[in-house]
Design an enzyme around this catalytic site. Structure first.
Site, mmCIF file in Angstrom:
data_model
loop_
_atom_site.group_PDB
_atom_site.id
_atom_site.type_symbol
_atom_site.label_atom_id
_atom_site.label_comp_id
_atom_site.label_asym_id
_atom_site.label_seq_id
_atom_site.Cartn_x
_atom_site.Cartn_y
_atom_site.Cartn_z
ATOM 1 N N LYS A 31 65.955 33.582 -38.895
ATOM 2 C CA LYS A 31 64.818 32.665 -38.865
ATOM 3 C C LYS A 31 64.099 32.822 -40.199
ATOM 4 C CE LYS A 31 62.487 30.002 -35.860
ATOM 5 N NZ LYS A 31 62.953 29.191 -34.731
ATOM 6 N N GLY B 22 53.961 18.672 -19.886
ATOM 7 C CA GLY B 22 54.255 18.301 -21.274
ATOM 8 C C GLY B 22 55.411 17.321 -21.318
ATOM 9 N N VAL B 23 55.094 16.064 -21.647
ATOM 10 C CA VAL B 23 56.158 15.056 -21.707
ATOM 11 C C VAL B 23 56.294 14.537 -23.141
ATOM 12 C CG1 VAL B 23 56.344 14.383 -19.291
ATOM 13 C CG2 VAL B 23 54.506 13.410 -20.684
ATOM 14 N N GLY B 24 56.449 15.488 -24.052
ATOM 15 C CA GLY B 24 56.703 15.148 -25.456
ATOM 16 C C GLY B 24 58.187 14.870 -25.640
ATOM 17 N N LYS B 25 58.724 15.314 -26.776
ATOM 18 C CA LYS B 25 60.117 14.984 -27.112
ATOM 19 C C LYS B 25 61.093 15.495 -26.039
ATOM 20 C CE LYS B 25 59.991 16.767 -31.348
ATOM 21 N NZ LYS B 25 58.559 17.065 -31.570
ATOM 22 N N VAL B 26 60.909 16.743 -25.607
ATOM 23 C CA VAL B 26 61.821 17.311 -24.609
ATOM 24 C C VAL B 26 61.455 16.823 -23.211
ATOM 25 C CG1 VAL B 26 62.614 19.452 -23.528
ATOM 26 C CG2 VAL B 26 62.265 19.370 -26.010
ATOM 27 N N GLY B 27 60.169 16.945 -22.859
ATOM 28 C CA GLY B 27 59.721 16.641 -21.496
ATOM 29 C C GLY B 27 60.039 15.227 -21.051
ATOM 30 N N HIS B 28 59.838 14.238 -21.929
ATOM 31 C CA HIS B 28 60.047 12.855 -21.450
ATOM 32 C C HIS B 28 61.529 12.571 -21.234
ATOM 33 C CE1 HIS B 28 61.171 11.165 -25.450
ATOM 34 N NE2 HIS B 28 61.604 10.132 -24.763
HETATM 35 N N1 LIG Z 1 62.528 19.921 -29.543
HETATM 36 C C1 LIG Z 1 63.499 20.798 -29.305
HETATM 37 O O1 LIG Z 1 64.677 20.556 -29.569
HETATM 38 C C2 LIG Z 1 63.175 22.128 -28.666
HETATM 39 C C3 LIG Z 1 64.204 23.073 -28.565
HETATM 40 C C4 LIG Z 1 63.938 24.288 -27.921
HETATM 41 C C5 LIG Z 1 62.668 24.538 -27.435
HETATM 42 N N2 LIG Z 1 61.665 23.598 -27.586
HETATM 43 C C6 LIG Z 1 60.340 23.914 -27.045
HETATM 44 O O2 LIG Z 1 59.985 22.948 -26.058
HETATM 45 C C7 LIG Z 1 58.582 22.753 -26.066
HETATM 46 C C8 LIG Z 1 58.271 21.265 -26.271
HETATM 47 O O3 LIG Z 1 58.841 20.859 -27.504
HETATM 48 P P1 LIG Z 1 58.806 19.329 -27.958
HETATM 49 O O4 LIG Z 1 59.757 19.221 -29.079
HETATM 50 O O5 LIG Z 1 58.955 18.448 -26.774
HETATM 51 O O6 LIG Z 1 57.318 19.252 -28.508
HETATM 52 P P2 LIG Z 1 56.340 17.998 -28.473
HETATM 53 O O7 LIG Z 1 55.206 18.367 -29.348
HETATM 54 O O8 LIG Z 1 57.073 16.730 -28.726
HETATM 55 O O9 LIG Z 1 55.848 17.940 -26.943
HETATM 56 C C9 LIG Z 1 54.930 18.811 -26.390
HETATM 57 C C10 LIG Z 1 54.065 18.012 -25.431
HETATM 58 O O10 LIG Z 1 53.221 18.913 -24.718
HETATM 59 C C11 LIG Z 1 51.937 18.331 -24.641
HETATM 60 N N3 LIG Z 1 50.941 19.378 -24.404
HETATM 61 C C12 LIG Z 1 50.375 20.224 -25.301
HETATM 62 N N4 LIG Z 1 49.510 21.040 -24.681
HETATM 63 C C13 LIG Z 1 49.549 20.728 -23.366
HETATM 64 C C14 LIG Z 1 48.899 21.234 -22.229
HETATM 65 N N5 LIG Z 1 48.010 22.221 -22.308
HETATM 66 N N6 LIG Z 1 49.161 20.664 -21.030
HETATM 67 C C15 LIG Z 1 50.049 19.643 -20.923
HETATM 68 N N7 LIG Z 1 50.707 19.135 -21.981
HETATM 69 C C16 LIG Z 1 50.456 19.669 -23.182
HETATM 70 C C17 LIG Z 1 51.771 17.594 -25.934
HETATM 71 O O11 LIG Z 1 50.762 16.593 -25.855
HETATM 72 C C18 LIG Z 1 53.158 16.999 -26.133
HETATM 73 O O12 LIG Z 1 53.275 15.735 -25.535
HETATM 74 C C19 LIG Z 1 58.037 23.668 -27.164
HETATM 75 O O13 LIG Z 1 57.655 24.885 -26.577
HETATM 76 C C20 LIG Z 1 59.231 23.879 -28.071
HETATM 77 O O14 LIG Z 1 59.132 25.101 -28.771
HETATM 78 C C21 LIG Z 1 61.903 22.414 -28.168
#
Ligand SMILES: NC(=O)c1ccc[n+]([C@@H]2O[C@H](COP(=O)([O-])OP(=O)(O)OC[C@H]3O[C@@H](n4cnc5c(N)ncnc54)[C@H](O)[C@@H]3O)[C@@H](O)[C@H]2O)c1
Length: 389
Positions: A111, A211-217
């Site tokens: 890393k 959390g319905v960001g990139k992964v959640g949605h």
């Molecule tokens: N993107 C990847 O490929 C990947 C890979 C491995 C792990 N992760 C992990 O998955 C998690 C989400 O990543 P992502 O890429 O979707 O990020 P992202 O920023 O796109 O989504 C995170 C979501 O969580 C929401 N959020 C923040 N605080 C909150 C709270 N207190 N309550 C409810 N919702 C809240 C944000 O508004 C956002 O919509 C992170 O912990 C990241 O480290 C992501």
């Protein structure tokens, strides 16, 4: 402070190259005050990189290369001190070794952190200077995106280094890694359902996604398609609306407290780290925890609290490894079908961990660590077989 002393001592033995400080095996020495990994960190190599003109101050940590070259993203973050950056990169590189091992990749753990504010300090010169340091390691470390760095940045780093993944699709990269991260979490959740309910489907189950960001949605898409009932929460209205416009039947609650009290069968933390603290575990009525967020356990011991309450915890770094599987595939020239087939194996790995945990009477998080260590040790050992020539 102890760490800095250890590093200073090691620097007496360093090999100089302009702008590069390579410190080898210092972390096998005592550095008990350094970080949460104290006493366990035995990093192969830690490299301090600086280029004053571009403002680059970076640390690359290679935890191990037992299974192959190390791979892990570059975090660009305004750390309050070099000590904090060092502690973070030591932890993160170790975690990558475990994640890559259980993802079945022939890759070790590494890393990097760049100390600074990405909004104001990022520049072409800085990223290219960083790329030259990555290149100087001759392939011992492959970099990728992390917090504060994006595929477009990796394209710039790649102008100076051949050891860069997570690039844009236009440059032959894998694109948004959340596609296979979400898919892998879904596979892990199917394995958990198989273990708990005896059927590898979420059909008819009530899933709470925080959390319905990139992964959640994307996870919600898989769950809805599988016939699950989904409840979500997010601090971003825009993120909630995106889900609701695709799936109007999805229920929305105010926050994590409401979500975990909402009579759910599965809790899927997909926002920030530390979602599982003592209060949340005490409140939780779900049978399963399985989500994409990194570092879900707020402190050591939470995995045992979950097990004691009969809640099955799918270790975060196992089920969210679809993203690293996706970017790792770039090393051989990206192929989504091949990467997806590899991410599908998260189902088998997760199930294997649950069964080993049940057999040995230990929490799944401990079983996962043991399995990762076994692979690093057993597969890493075969490199001792002399090949001739
Ligand atoms: N993107 C990847 O490929 C990947 C890979 C491995 C792990 N992760 C992990 O998955 C998690 C989400 O990543 P992502 O890429 O979707 O990020 P992202 O920023 O796109 O989504 C995170 C979501 O969580 C929401 N959020 C923040 N605080 C909150 C709270 N207190 N309550 C409810 N919702 C809240 C944000 O508004 C956002 O919509 C992170 O912990 C990241 O480290 C992501």
């Amino acid at each position: 402070m102890v760490t800095l002393r250890v590093i200073s001592a090691a620097m007496e033995r360093r090999t100089w190259r302009p702008g590069v400080t390579t410190v080898t095996d210092v972390f096998g020495l005592s550095h008990k005050d350094t970080s949460p990994v104290s006493g366990q960190a035995k990093h192969e190599q830690v490299i301090f990189c600086s280029d004053e003109r571009s403002g680059l101050h970076a640390i690359i940590a290679i935890y191990n290369t037992a299974l192959g070259p190390s791979l892990g993203g570059t975090r660009f973050y305004p750390y309050e001190s070099e000590q904090a950056a060092l502690a973070d990169v030591l932890n993160l590189s170790r975690a990558m070794a475990y994640k890559n091992a259980l993802a079945g990749l022939d890759l070790g753990g590494g890393k990097a952190v760049i100390i600074g504010d990405p909004a104001t300090d990022k520049s072409e010169a800085l990223l290219r200077a960083y790329g030259r340091f990555v290149q100087s390691l001759g392939g011992r470390y492959f970099t990728a995106c992390d917090v504060g760095t994006y595929s477009e940045d990796m394209d710039i780093v790649a102008r100076e280094s051949s050891y860069v993944t997570g690039r844009t699709v236009a440059q032959g990269g894998a694109g948004d890694s959340s596609i296979l991260t979400a898919y892998g979490v879904f596979q892990g959740m199917r394995a958990a359902a198989e273990h708990v309910y005896g059927a590898s489907t979420l059909r008819g189950r009530r899933i709470g996604v925080e959390g319905v960001g990139k992964v959640g949605h994307r996870l919600v898409d898989h769950l809805v398609e599988d016939g699950a009932e989904v409840v979500i929460c997010d601090v971003s209205e825009q993120a909630v609306e995106r889900v609701r416009s695709r799936h109007p039947q999805v229920e929305v609650v105010a926050d994590q407290v409401e979500l975990t009290a909402a009579g759910i069968d599965v809790y899927a933390p997909c926002a920030l780290g530390g979602a599982l603290d003592d209060d949340t575990v005490a409140r939780l009525r779900a049978a399963i925890v399985c989500g994409g967020a990194n570092n879900q356990l707020a402190h050591p011991g939470v995995e045992k609290e979950l097990a004691d309450r009969g809640i099955l915890y799918a270790p975060d770094y196992v089920v969210n490894s679809g993203g690293v599987i996706q970017v790792a595939d770039e090393i051989q020239g990206f192929n989504m079908e091949r990467a997806k087939a590899k991410a599908t194996q998260i189902y088998d790995t997760t199930l294997k961990i649950f069964r080993a945990a049940a057999e040995d009477g230990i929490p799944p998080a401990v079983a996962a660590d043991r399995l990762a260590e076994r692979r690093m040790s057993e597969v890493g050992r075969i490199r001792g077989i002399w090949l001739g020539h």
